[in-house]
Design a protein around this motif. Structure first.
Motif, PDB file in Angstrom:
ATOM      1  N   GLY A 144       0.837  -1.419  -0.074  1.00  0.00           N
ATOM      2  CA  GLY A 144       0.087   0.032   0.112  1.00  0.00           C
ATOM      3  C   GLY A 144       0.754   1.357  -0.005  1.00  0.00           C
ATOM      4  N   LEU A 145       2.036   1.182   0.580  1.00  0.00           N
ATOM      5  CA  LEU A 145       2.802   2.294   0.716  1.00  0.00           C
ATOM      6  C   LEU A 145       3.385   2.590  -0.683  1.00  0.00           C
ATOM      7  CD1 LEU A 145       4.566   4.495   2.163  1.00  0.00           C
ATOM      8  CD2 LEU A 145       6.472   2.756   2.411  1.00  0.00           C
ATOM      9  N   GLY A 146       3.668   1.640  -1.392  1.00  0.00           N
ATOM     10  CA  GLY A 146       4.276   1.672  -2.730  1.00  0.00           C
ATOM     11  C   GLY A 146       3.129   2.257  -3.663  1.00  0.00           C
ATOM     12  N   ILE A 147       1.808   1.903  -3.577  1.00  0.00           N
ATOM     13  CA  ILE A 147       0.717   2.615  -4.401  1.00  0.00           C
ATOM     14  C   ILE A 147       0.500   4.282  -3.727  1.00  0.00           C
ATOM     15  CG2 ILE A 147      -1.865   2.267  -4.708  1.00  0.00           C
ATOM     16  CD1 ILE A 147      -1.454  -0.559  -4.245  1.00  0.00           C
ATOM     17  N   ILE A 148       0.712   4.287  -2.647  1.00  0.00           N
ATOM     18  CA  ILE A 148       0.667   5.826  -2.043  1.00  0.00           C
ATOM     19  C   ILE A 148       1.497   6.738  -2.728  1.00  0.00           C
ATOM     20  CG2 ILE A 148       0.603   7.316  -0.261  1.00  0.00           C
ATOM     21  CD1 ILE A 148      -0.820   4.902   1.447  1.00  0.00           C
ATOM     22  N   VAL A 149       2.670   6.220  -2.791  1.00  0.00           N
ATOM     23  CA  VAL A 149       3.803   7.026  -3.527  1.00  0.00           C
ATOM     24  C   VAL A 149       3.646   7.250  -5.049  1.00  0.00           C
ATOM     25  CG1 VAL A 149       6.408   7.356  -3.817  1.00  0.00           C
ATOM     26  CG2 VAL A 149       5.392   6.752  -1.679  1.00  0.00           C
ATOM     27  N   THR A 150       3.495   6.213  -5.578  1.00  0.00           N
ATOM     28  CA  THR A 150       2.819   6.186  -6.939  1.00  0.00           C
ATOM     29  C   THR A 150       1.869   7.231  -7.434  1.00  0.00           C
ATOM     30  OG1 THR A 150       3.556   4.114  -7.296  1.00  0.00           O
ATOM     31  CG2 THR A 150       2.347   4.644  -9.216  1.00  0.00           C
ATOM     32  N   VAL A 151       0.741   7.347  -6.518  1.00  0.00           N
ATOM     33  CA  VAL A 151      -0.335   8.208  -6.823  1.00  0.00           C
ATOM     34  C   VAL A 151       0.278   9.561  -6.392  1.00  0.00           C
ATOM     35  CG1 VAL A 151      -2.680   8.695  -6.019  1.00  0.00           C
ATOM     36  CG2 VAL A 151      -1.991   6.353  -6.495  1.00  0.00           C
ATOM     37  N   VAL A 152       0.551   9.490  -5.365  1.00  0.00           N
ATOM     38  CA  VAL A 152       1.206  11.000  -5.017  1.00  0.00           C
ATOM     39  C   VAL A 152       2.096  11.737  -5.878  1.00  0.00           C
ATOM     40  CG1 VAL A 152       2.648  12.371  -3.303  1.00  0.00           C
ATOM     41  CG2 VAL A 152       1.084  10.683  -2.375  1.00  0.00           C
ATOM     42  N   VAL A 153       2.900  11.251  -6.435  1.00  0.00           N
ATOM     43  CA  VAL A 153       3.824  11.754  -7.399  1.00  0.00           C
ATOM     44  C   VAL A 153       3.337  11.944  -8.871  1.00  0.00           C
ATOM     45  CG1 VAL A 153       6.182  11.029  -6.450  1.00  0.00           C
ATOM     46  CG2 VAL A 153       5.164   9.580  -8.152  1.00  0.00           C
ATOM     47  N   ARG A 154       2.097  11.137  -9.027  1.00  0.00           N
ATOM     48  CA  ARG A 154       1.660  11.280 -10.278  1.00  0.00           C
ATOM     49  C   ARG A 154       0.766  12.503 -10.340  1.00  0.00           C
ATOM     50  NH1 ARG A 154      -0.989   6.118 -11.568  1.00  0.00           N
ATOM     51  NH2 ARG A 154       1.070   5.507 -12.061  1.00  0.00           N
ATOM     52  N   GLU A 155       0.033  12.747  -9.118  1.00  0.00           N
ATOM     53  CA  GLU A 155      -0.871  13.619  -9.103  1.00  0.00           C
ATOM     54  C   GLU A 155      -0.449  15.266  -8.568  1.00  0.00           C
ATOM     55  OE1 GLU A 155      -4.244  13.290  -9.850  1.00  0.00           O
ATOM     56  OE2 GLU A 155      -3.940  11.119 -10.391  1.00  0.00           O
ATOM     57  N   LEU A 156       0.792  15.330  -8.296  1.00  0.00           N
ATOM     58  CA  LEU A 156       1.407  16.462  -7.711  1.00  0.00           C
ATOM     59  C   LEU A 156       1.911  17.313  -9.043  1.00  0.00           C
ATOM     60  CD1 LEU A 156       2.793  16.130  -4.268  1.00  0.00           C
ATOM     61  CD2 LEU A 156       0.711  17.017  -4.777  1.00  0.00           C
ATOM     62  N   ASP A 157       1.834  18.758  -9.147  1.00  0.00           N
ATOM     63  CA  ASP A 157       2.386  19.315 -10.167  1.00  0.00           C
ATOM     64  C   ASP A 157       3.934  19.448  -9.908  1.00  0.00           C
ATOM     65  OD1 ASP A 157      -0.135  19.809 -11.566  1.00  0.00           O
ATOM     66  OD2 ASP A 157      -0.382  21.475 -10.442  1.00  0.00           O
ATOM     67  N   ILE A 158       4.285  19.583  -8.498  1.00  0.00           N
ATOM     68  CA  ILE A 158       5.701  19.961  -8.385  1.00  0.00           C
ATOM     69  C   ILE A 158       6.552  18.701  -8.700  1.00  0.00           C
ATOM     70  CG2 ILE A 158       5.582  18.878  -6.007  1.00  0.00           C
ATOM     71  CD1 ILE A 158       7.576  21.098  -5.245  1.00  0.00           C
TER      72      ILE A 158
END
Length: 645
Positions: free
Chosen positions: A133-147
């Motif tokens: 789940g941690l890997g999925i969270i990091v993937t989603v976060v970096v995919r959704e953030l503009d920075i």
């Protein structure tokens, strides 16, 4: 795991020889890494670069899985944290590469610390799913953030510069990476051989036994989790500079599976296997792409992921020890062939050898122990109760043990003796009641708390550390008597402390007459000897209170006599002994006082002579008829009143 050297003079290596032998693999690896880019094609060197990058991350994962016994399905999350942090610092903040690399590695470790505090309280498949789940969270976060550049990621990351040189070719980048992999491997190898490595190996074998020797299992696992993330974060830094771009795929499940496969294929429990597995998987990755594309035109990465999954399953089924197992089998056959040549002479020497040495005295083993004044209060148990639903396993136990006293706890099967041990040592939390050790209440706390106050134990069902030697088992008991932490262990700066640990462990083996078996794998010993190893391990801690759960089970007559002598000697030195044993006559001959349990109740307490003639005890052991049950109840009430007063 620890590796012990033999104490037999005829086969002992010169002082510096084992140290030099340890350096040989690193020398061979260094030469291979220098020569490889000179003789390999550009495409092969490219594969080699990826192998070194992923190998660095796999070393950390190998420590986490092989040493700490924690399965992670989201290791790529820390890889991505390192890569993205590096990309942000060098492209947007315009930091130089090397200061940014330090911060990026620390960022991955900080994330691991934050998520490890709750996650590492989980065990087994629950932890594996949580890291997934941690890997999925990091993937989603970096995919959704503009920075972080969204789905496109961050690009324009410059090639490294070092010493006035730009590392922009595969050959040069390979040579830039090589020292980091060699040093990372060396540090990990030192860690495995260190105090921390021994403790974690013990935790992996038997967490409860390690805790009872003073190992704070949660804290150690957390440190290794953070360290593994540091390796992955640094690998992510090099990955970002090599590709000049970092995208959400860097945190993907596919990469986590690849890293997992590297560790399993190389061999769990060996950090060298992580590097070997990384080379094998990187080569297989390159070949799989070409093969799958030829078989299934237009196939996506999911098909390749399936291929990796199939390989992972086959390795686990066919070669569970990975490439390391194959290497050990091959070298073992060679050693066996060499040994067979001298088998006849060796057998003759054994047949003419003198019998094993008799157990030695405790000697200086207890000199450094923090023992209270003989006769002073050490253990106080009040109203200790354990209930399982409507069943009461132990009811209102009252017990005192003074320093230097031998107290036996006896009773029929199911009387509650081991339950009492488990609550006193912290293995089980009580339903109610208190356990006070040296003036401090410890009920409900983890076993390492009791161990830190000088209380340790053995187990009715053996809890030896099967992955190491006899000497390695006993060395774990010196965990509380040594101070080298993770960083000192990795740097190899605890040699004097290691020598002291070795000396104390060997004294404990001498005391049980086990010195000649010091270098044997403990799993190869018969049951009785393993029981003695457990006792030697408990004494090696230098305890103020040692709790022995059926220590004479499986021992021969002479071994029982030797153990009794040893316990009297420990008692004379000020060590309190609390013993559970079914051999009633043996403990009556040994103990100063005897407590008798029946059906969870304390029915008698007194000297051995008083216990021999107590009607309630006789009735309990012979079986209580229905009309005599009042006798046991009256005895329990009488004993409780005597102890309270």
């Amino acid at each position: 795991m620890t590796t012990a050297t033999s104490r037999v003079p005829s086969i002992r290596m010169p002082l510096g020889s084992s140290r030099w032998r340890r350096w040989v693999p690193f020398l061979v690896l260094t030469i291979a890494l220098v020569v490889f880019p000179l003789v390999a094609s550009t495409s092969m060197v490219n594969v080699g670069v990826y192998a070194l990058i992923y190998g660095l991350a796999a070393i950390g994962l190998s420590l986490l899985m092989g040493l700490a016994g924690q399965v992670s399905l989201g290791h790529a999350a820390f890889f991505a944290v390192g890569g993205y942090t590096q990309a942000l610092l060098v492209t947007k903040a315009e930091w130089p590469m090397w200061p940014a690399a330090v911060v990026s590695t620390l960022a991955a470790m900080a994330v691991a610390l934050l998520v490890g505090l709750p996650l590492l309280r989980l065990r087994g498949h629950f932890l594996a799913l949580a890291t997934l789940g941690l890997g999925i969270i990091v993937t989603v976060v970096v995919r959704e953030l503009d920075i972080t550049g969204g789905t496109s990621g961050l690009y324009g990351i410059p090639k490294p510069e070092f010493g006035g040189r730009l590392y922009n070719s595969a050959q040069e980048y390979f040579w830039l990476l090589a020292p980091f992999v060699v040093v990372g491997l060396l540090l990990a190898t030192n860690l495995v051989r260190s105090r921390t490595g021994r403790a974690l190996g013990a935790v992996n074998d038997s967490e409860v036994a390690a805790e009872c020797l003073g190992v704070d299992t949660f804290a150690l696992r957390l440190r290794v989790f953070v360290l593994a993330a540091g390796y992955a974060g640094l690998a992510g830094v090099f990955y970002a500079h090599w590709l000049a771009v970092v995208s959400p795929e860097a945190a993907g499940f596919e990469l986590s599976v690849e890293m997992l496969l590297m560790v399993v294929l190389g061999g769990l429990g060996t950090v060298w296997g992580a590097v070997t597995g990384a080379v094998a998987v990187s080569a297989m990755d390159e070949g799989a792409r070409d093969l799958i594309s030829a078989i299934i035109p237009g196939a996506s990465g999911e098909v390749q992921l399936i291929a990796f999954g199939v390989v992972l399953v086959l390795v686990i089924i066919l070669v569970p020890g990975g490439l390391a197992q194959l290497w050990q089998q091959a070298t073992g056959r060679l050693r066996g062939f060499s040994a067979a040549r001298g088998a006849h002479s060796t057998r003759s020497e054994r047949e003419g050898a003198a019998p094993a040495a008799a157990p030695a005295a405790l000697g200086g083993l207890l000199l450094g122990a923090d023992l209270p004044e003989r006769g002073s209060a050490l253990l106080t148990v009040r109203h200790l109760t354990k209930q399982y639903g409507g069943v009461t396993a132990l009811a209102q136990l009252e017990l005192d043990v003074g320093a230097g006293e031998i107290v036996a706890l006896i009773g029929p099967n199911g009387a509650g003796k081991t339950t009492a041990f488990n609550m006193i040592s912290g293995v089980l939390p009580p339903t109610s009641g208190t356990v006070t050790l040296r003036g401090r209440e410890v009920q409900g706390q983890r076993p390492h708390v009791a161990a830190s106050l000088g209380a340790t134990r053995t187990f009715q069902n053996l809890q030896v550390f099967g992955s190491t030697t006899v000497l390695g088992n006993v060395k774990v008991a010196r965990h509380l008597r040594s101070r080298a932490g993770l960083l000192r262990g990795m740097a190899g700066l605890a040699r004097s402390e290691e020598r002291a640990i070795d000396t104390a462990a060997r004294e404990a083996l001498d005391a049980l007459g086990l010195s000649e078996h010091a270098d044997r794998p403990v799993a190869d010993l018969p049951f009785g000897m393993q029981r003695q190893v457990e006792i030697a391990r408990a004494l090696a801690l230098g305890p103020a209170l040692v709790m022995l759960d059926e220590p004479m089970a499986g021992l021969s007559g002479p071994e029982r006599t030797g153990l009794s002598r040893l316990l009297r000697e420990a008692s004379a030195a000020g060590v309190a002994v609390l013993i559970v044993e079914h051999d009633v006559e043996a403990v009556l001959a040994l103990a100063d006082r005897v407590a008798v349990l029946d059906d969870g109740h304390l029915i008698a307490m007194g000297s051995p002579d008083e216990i021999r003639n107590d009607p309630a005890v006789i009735a309990a052991y012979l079986g209580v008829a229905a009309e005599d049950e009042s006798l046991v109840r009256q005895a329990a009430a009488r004993v409780e009143g005597e102890v309270t007063s």
